[in-house]
Design a protein around this motif. Structure first.
Motif, PDB file in Angstrom:
ATOM      1  N   THR A   1       0.838  -1.207   0.000  1.00  0.00           N
ATOM      2  CA  THR A   1       0.000   0.000   0.000  1.00  0.00           C
ATOM      3  C   THR A   1       0.870   1.254   0.000  1.00  0.00           C
ATOM      4  N   GLU A   2       1.912   1.237   0.818  1.00  0.00           N
ATOM      5  CA  GLU A   2       2.839   2.375   0.878  1.00  0.00           C
ATOM      6  C   GLU A   2       3.520   2.583  -0.471  1.00  0.00           C
ATOM      7  N   LEU A   3       3.958   1.492  -1.089  1.00  0.00           N
ATOM      8  CA  LEU A   3       4.629   1.586  -2.386  1.00  0.00           C
ATOM      9  C   LEU A   3       3.664   2.056  -3.471  1.00  0.00           C
ATOM     10  N   ALA A   4       2.410   1.619  -3.395  1.00  0.00           N
ATOM     11  CA  ALA A   4       1.402   2.029  -4.385  1.00  0.00           C
ATOM     12  C   ALA A   4       1.145   3.526  -4.338  1.00  0.00           C
ATOM     13  N   GLN A   5       1.415   4.137  -3.198  1.00  0.00           N
ATOM     14  CA  GLN A   5       1.211   5.580  -3.041  1.00  0.00           C
ATOM     15  C   GLN A   5       2.445   6.383  -3.458  1.00  0.00           C
ATOM     16  N   GLY A   6       3.409   5.718  -4.080  1.00  0.00           N
ATOM     17  CA  GLY A   6       4.590   6.417  -4.582  1.00  0.00           C
ATOM     18  C   GLY A   6       5.734   6.491  -3.601  1.00  0.00           C
ATOM     19  N   GLY A   7       5.693   5.705  -2.541  1.00  0.00           N
ATOM     20  CA  GLY A   7       6.710   5.758  -1.498  1.00  0.00           C
ATOM     21  C   GLY A   7       8.119   5.395  -1.930  1.00  0.00           C
ATOM     22  N   ASN A   8       8.276   4.791  -3.107  1.00  0.00           N
ATOM     23  CA  ASN A   8       9.610   4.389  -3.551  1.00  0.00           C
ATOM     24  C   ASN A   8       9.898   4.850  -4.981  1.00  0.00           C
ATOM     25  N   ASP A   9       8.998   5.607  -5.563  1.00  0.00           N
ATOM     26  CA  ASP A   9       9.185   6.069  -6.935  1.00  0.00           C
ATOM     27  C   ASP A   9      10.377   7.017  -7.031  1.00  0.00           C
ATOM     28  N   ASN A  10      11.043   7.003  -8.182  1.00  0.00           N
ATOM     29  CA  ASN A  10      12.105   7.967  -8.456  1.00  0.00           C
ATOM     30  C   ASN A  10      12.162   8.199  -9.961  1.00  0.00           C
ATOM     31  N   GLU A  11      13.185   8.877 -10.424  1.00  0.00           N
ATOM     32  CA  GLU A  11      13.252   9.202 -11.852  1.00  0.00           C
ATOM     33  C   GLU A  11      13.539   7.980 -12.728  1.00  0.00           C
ATOM     34  N   HIS A  12      13.977   6.877 -12.146  1.00  0.00           N
ATOM     35  CA  HIS A  12      14.311   5.684 -12.927  1.00  0.00           C
ATOM     36  C   HIS A  12      13.190   4.652 -12.981  1.00  0.00           C
ATOM     37  N   SER A  13      12.357   4.593 -11.941  1.00  0.00           N
ATOM     38  CA  SER A  13      11.284   3.602 -11.918  1.00  0.00           C
ATOM     39  C   SER A  13      10.159   4.066 -11.000  1.00  0.00           C
ATOM     40  N   HIS A  14       8.977   3.518 -11.264  1.00  0.00           N
ATOM     41  CA  HIS A  14       7.792   3.917 -10.500  1.00  0.00           C
ATOM     42  C   HIS A  14       6.744   2.808 -10.555  1.00  0.00           C
ATOM     43  N   VAL A  15       5.828   2.836  -9.591  1.00  0.00           N
ATOM     44  CA  VAL A  15       4.688   1.934  -9.621  1.00  0.00           C
ATOM     45  C   VAL A  15       3.734   2.432 -10.700  1.00  0.00           C
ATOM     46  N   VAL A  16       3.275   1.507 -11.532  1.00  0.00           N
ATOM     47  CA  VAL A  16       2.308   1.865 -12.560  1.00  0.00           C
ATOM     48  C   VAL A  16       0.987   2.191 -11.852  1.00  0.00           C
ATOM     49  N   PRO A  17       0.470   3.409 -12.024  1.00  0.00           N
ATOM     50  CA  PRO A  17      -0.768   3.795 -11.341  1.00  0.00           C
ATOM     51  C   PRO A  17      -1.913   2.827 -11.648  1.00  0.00           C
ATOM     52  N   GLY A  18      -2.632   2.443 -10.600  1.00  0.00           N
ATOM     53  CA  GLY A  18      -3.775   1.550 -10.757  1.00  0.00           C
ATOM     54  C   GLY A  18      -3.416   0.103 -11.046  1.00  0.00           C
ATOM     55  N   SER A  19      -2.147  -0.266 -10.855  1.00  0.00           N
ATOM     56  CA  SER A  19      -1.727  -1.620 -11.217  1.00  0.00           C
ATOM     57  C   SER A  19      -1.893  -2.644 -10.098  1.00  0.00           C
ATOM     58  N   ARG A  20      -2.304  -2.208  -8.906  1.00  0.00           N
ATOM     59  CA  ARG A  20      -2.446  -3.182  -7.826  1.00  0.00           C
ATOM     60  C   ARG A  20      -3.541  -4.183  -8.179  1.00  0.00           C
ATOM     61  N   THR A  21      -3.174  -5.438  -8.172  1.00  0.00           N
ATOM     62  CA  THR A  21      -4.104  -6.508  -8.499  1.00  0.00           C
ATOM     63  C   THR A  21      -3.686  -7.764  -7.748  1.00  0.00           C
ATOM     64  N   GLU A  22      -4.356  -8.865  -8.011  1.00  0.00           N
ATOM     65  CA  GLU A  22      -4.058 -10.107  -7.301  1.00  0.00           C
ATOM     66  C   GLU A  22      -3.884 -11.243  -8.295  1.00  0.00           C
ATOM     67  N   ALA A  23      -2.964 -12.121  -7.982  1.00  0.00           N
ATOM     68  CA  ALA A  23      -2.760 -13.346  -8.754  1.00  0.00           C
ATOM     69  C   ALA A  23      -3.148 -14.519  -7.855  1.00  0.00           C
ATOM     70  N   PRO A  24      -3.656 -15.598  -8.426  1.00  0.00           N
ATOM     71  CA  PRO A  24      -4.081 -16.730  -7.606  1.00  0.00           C
ATOM     72  C   PRO A  24      -2.934 -17.408  -6.851  1.00  0.00           C
ATOM     73  N   SER A  25      -1.709 -17.204  -7.340  1.00  0.00           N
ATOM     74  CA  SER A  25      -0.548 -17.812  -6.685  1.00  0.00           C
ATOM     75  C   SER A  25       0.721 -17.096  -7.145  1.00  0.00           C
ATOM     76  N   LEU A  26       1.800 -17.322  -6.406  1.00  0.00           N
ATOM     77  CA  LEU A  26       3.098 -16.777  -6.812  1.00  0.00           C
ATOM     78  C   LEU A  26       3.533 -17.397  -8.130  1.00  0.00           C
ATOM     79  N   ALA A  27       3.227 -18.680  -8.324  1.00  0.00           N
ATOM     80  CA  ALA A  27       3.570 -19.349  -9.587  1.00  0.00           C
ATOM     81  C   ALA A  27       2.880 -18.665 -10.763  1.00  0.00           C
TER      82      ALA A  27
END
Length: 132
Positions: free
Chosen positions: A97-123
């Motif tokens: 949640t913190e990362l989704a709010q831009g807590g780690n974004d910088n000029e080289h990389s960022h969280v894609v806005p609205g990309s938080r989703t779920e996968a059924p498994s890590l695999a």
């Protein structure tokens, strides 16, 4: 008589590698569903996925195949964010949640806005990252 010194026996023994200390980390595996965020570089190319599962106290970073060395290196910042979240004793999804709010974004990389989703498994997430 030979002028060679005999080999000290401790140099002939196999070393047993055993980690005795290090930074706290989240578990790296889970069998349950994972919430995740897409992380992109400044050109918009997805360079990785930060994922989390609270039930198993697990979180990690998955890298898509075929990235440039620069893109792979940009992921180091996100791995450090995972270590920092664990050191602060944040639940894995709280860190997400913190990362989704831009807590780690910088000029080289960022969280894609609205990309938080779920996968059924890590695999399944790893399969997505592999292009499948």
């Amino acid at each position: 008589m030979s002028s060679e010194q005999p080999l000290n026996s401790r140099f002939a023994e196999d070393l047993q590698m055993k980690q005795v200390a290090g930074p706290a980390t989240y578990n790296r595996n889970t069998d349950g569903p994972v919430a995740y965020l897409e992380v992109a570089d400044r050109a918009g190319t997805v360079i990785g996925y930060v994922w989390a599962n609270d039930k198993d106290g697990a979180a990690g970073w998955v890298v898509p195949q075929g990235l440039s060395p620069q893109a792979v290196n940009a992921g180091g910042r996100w791995v450090r964010a995972l270590r920092g979240g664990r050191a602060r004793e944040l639940a894995p999804t709280a860190l997400l949640t913190e990362l989704a709010q831009g807590g780690n974004d910088n000029e080289h990389s960022h969280v894609v806005p609205g990309s938080r989703t779920e996968a059924p498994s890590l695999a399944a997430l790893k399969e997505l990252a592999a292009g499948g």
